[in-house]
Scaffold this motif. Structure first.
Motif, PDB file in Angstrom:
ATOM      1  N   THR A  34       0.778   1.461 -13.672  1.00  0.00           N
ATOM      2  CA  THR A  34       1.653   1.854 -12.564  1.00  0.00           C
ATOM      3  C   THR A  34       1.208   1.182 -11.267  1.00  0.00           C
ATOM      4  O   THR A  34       0.019   1.131 -10.967  1.00  0.00           O
ATOM      5  N   ARG A  35       2.172   0.694 -10.514  1.00  0.00           N
ATOM      6  CA  ARG A  35       1.917   0.079  -9.214  1.00  0.00           C
ATOM      7  C   ARG A  35       2.697   0.844  -8.154  1.00  0.00           C
ATOM      8  O   ARG A  35       3.857   1.190  -8.354  1.00  0.00           O
ATOM      9  N   ALA A  36       2.062   1.100  -7.018  1.00  0.00           N
ATOM     10  CA  ALA A  36       2.730   1.868  -5.966  1.00  0.00           C
ATOM     11  C   ALA A  36       2.049   1.621  -4.634  1.00  0.00           C
ATOM     12  O   ALA A  36       0.924   1.085  -4.562  1.00  0.00           O
ATOM     13  N   LEU A  37       2.725   2.029  -3.584  1.00  0.00           N
ATOM     14  CA  LEU A  37       2.209   2.003  -2.219  1.00  0.00           C
ATOM     15  C   LEU A  37       2.254   3.424  -1.669  1.00  0.00           C
ATOM     16  O   LEU A  37       3.250   4.125  -1.855  1.00  0.00           O
ATOM     17  N   ALA A  38       1.184   3.852  -1.017  1.00  0.00           N
ATOM     18  CA  ALA A  38       1.154   5.166  -0.372  1.00  0.00           C
ATOM     19  C   ALA A  38       0.836   4.980   1.097  1.00  0.00           C
ATOM     20  O   ALA A  38      -0.035   4.182   1.469  1.00  0.00           O
ATOM     21  N   THR A  39       1.535   5.718   1.947  1.00  0.00           N
ATOM     22  CA  THR A  39       1.348   5.605   3.381  1.00  0.00           C
ATOM     23  C   THR A  39       1.591   6.969   4.016  1.00  0.00           C
ATOM     24  O   THR A  39       1.749   7.968   3.308  1.00  0.00           O
ATOM     25  N   THR A  40       1.602   7.011   5.341  1.00  0.00           N
ATOM     26  CA  THR A  40       1.891   8.251   6.065  1.00  0.00           C
ATOM     27  C   THR A  40       3.093   8.021   6.968  1.00  0.00           C
ATOM     28  O   THR A  40       3.352   6.901   7.414  1.00  0.00           O
TER      29      THR A  40
ATOM     30  N   LEU B 123      -2.744   0.142  -6.393  1.00  0.00           N
ATOM     31  CA  LEU B 123      -2.333   1.019  -5.302  1.00  0.00           C
ATOM     32  C   LEU B 123      -2.643   0.365  -3.968  1.00  0.00           C
ATOM     33  O   LEU B 123      -3.766  -0.082  -3.729  1.00  0.00           O
ATOM     34  N   ASP B 124      -1.635   0.319  -3.093  1.00  0.00           N
ATOM     35  CA  ASP B 124      -1.854  -0.014  -1.694  1.00  0.00           C
ATOM     36  C   ASP B 124      -1.905   1.298  -0.924  1.00  0.00           C
ATOM     37  O   ASP B 124      -0.901   2.014  -0.835  1.00  0.00           O
ATOM     38  N   TRP B 125      -3.071   1.635  -0.369  1.00  0.00           N
ATOM     39  CA  TRP B 125      -3.198   2.820   0.473  1.00  0.00           C
ATOM     40  C   TRP B 125      -3.198   2.337   1.918  1.00  0.00           C
ATOM     41  O   TRP B 125      -4.195   1.812   2.424  1.00  0.00           O
ATOM     42  N   LEU B 126      -2.054   2.494   2.588  1.00  0.00           N
ATOM     43  CA  LEU B 126      -1.847   1.928   3.909  1.00  0.00           C
ATOM     44  C   LEU B 126      -1.381   3.008   4.889  1.00  0.00           C
ATOM     45  O   LEU B 126      -0.235   3.001   5.360  1.00  0.00           O
ATOM     46  N   PRO B 127      -2.236   3.959   5.199  1.00  0.00           N
ATOM     47  CA  PRO B 127      -1.846   4.999   6.166  1.00  0.00           C
ATOM     48  C   PRO B 127      -1.714   4.421   7.559  1.00  0.00           C
ATOM     49  O   PRO B 127      -2.331   3.408   7.903  1.00  0.00           O
ATOM     50  N   GLN B 128      -0.900   5.073   8.387  1.00  0.00           N
ATOM     51  CA  GLN B 128      -0.821   4.673   9.783  1.00  0.00           C
ATOM     52  C   GLN B 128      -2.069   5.165  10.525  1.00  0.00           C
ATOM     53  O   GLN B 128      -2.892   5.890   9.985  1.00  0.00           O
TER      54      GLN B 128
END
Length: 271
Positions: free
Chosen positions: A75-81, A109-114
């Motif tokens: 699984t590939r995904a991006l998580a952000t805020t 996973l790209d974890w790219l929170p603001q």
């Protein structure tokens, strides 16, 4: 007149936790409670996105917030805020923030929170842990802004304990920590620390091919008003950024993301 002998008032504290489980075909499970919410906007391009939100509007003394993502194998995904997180002035214990991210074999996973904005007098303890299985990989971003720059606020008091850890099959690959307090703030202006910078960011890629991206990253480290450096230990690419303002820093981060990943920027970001 205030009665100094009156008993102190116990302030209400916010608590929230949101957990998203995704597989190659999409959402498997979603749980959320309290002030933590998770949204999955419909995407037509790029990675599927998970957008976390703290409905309390920020973190104050004693608040507790937890975000979690579990990506099943392949699984590939991006998580952000949804927006910047704000740490407000605290009169008691620090706010607690926990981020737990798990990526199955063959996943990404790209974890790219603001950014996180630290107000004068804020207290925040945060721990981010990413567990990778097999050949999984990740990109993680952390941005901290000291004070409300638009209001020319320069914090003279604050407490921050921020740790980021990445494990592969139970063995630690990457550990990054930042600690700030009242005693360290006056020393930040030294040339070996942040100088006059009010905004700082770290972008890391954890994958076997990460060192191959070093030249590409250095080629775009030229945003005016931003000082940056990149290094490539085995299996990692680590980029450090310093800026006097948050918008120059955001522009530099956007350029790096455009150079290092094939997908569009997070849809929720204001660019």
């Amino acid at each position: 007149m205030f009665d100094a002998s009156a008993p102190s008032v116990t302030m209400q504290r916010s608590q929230g936790a949101a957990h998203v489980v995704m597989g190659p075909r999409g959402l498997i499970d979603l749980s959320q409670r309290g002030s933590a919410k998770a949204m999955l906007p419909r995407m037509t391009a790029g990675l599927p996105e998970i957008v976390f939100l703290n409905t309390s509007g920020g973190l104050a003394s004693g608040d507790r917030l937890a975000f979690a993502v579990d990506l099943r194998p392949g699984t590939r995904a991006l998580a952000t805020t949804q927006t910047a997180e704000r740490a407000y002035r605290a009169t008691d214990d620090p706010a607690q923030a926990q981020v737990s991210l798990t990526v199955g074999a063959g996943g990404w996973l790209d974890w790219l929170p603001q950014e996180t904005i630290l107000f004068h007098g804020s207290k925040l303890d945060r721990h981010t842990r990413i567990d990778l299985a097999g050949d999984a990989g990740c990109m993680l971003l952390e941005t901290v802004v000291l004070g409300r720059i638009a209001m020319d606020e320069v914090p003279a008091r604050l407490h921050l304990r921020d740790r980021r850890e990445v494990y592969r099959d139970g063995r630690i690959l990457h550990h990054d920590a930042l600690a700030l307090d009242d005693a360290t703030l006056p020393r930040l202006a030294g040339p070996a620390l942040t100088g006059t910078a009010r905004a700082l960011a770290t972008l890391a890629v954890i994958a076997p091919h990460a060192p191959d991206l070093l030249t590409r990253a250095r080629d775009v480290l030229n945003e005016p008003g931003v000082t940056g450096a990149a290094s490539a230990p085995p299996g990692r690419l680590v980029i450090r950024l310093l800026a006097q303002g948050d918008w120059p820093l955001r522009r530099q981060v956007n350029r790096l993301l455009g150079a290092l990943r094939p997908d569009p920027l997070p849809r929720i970001w204001q660019v």
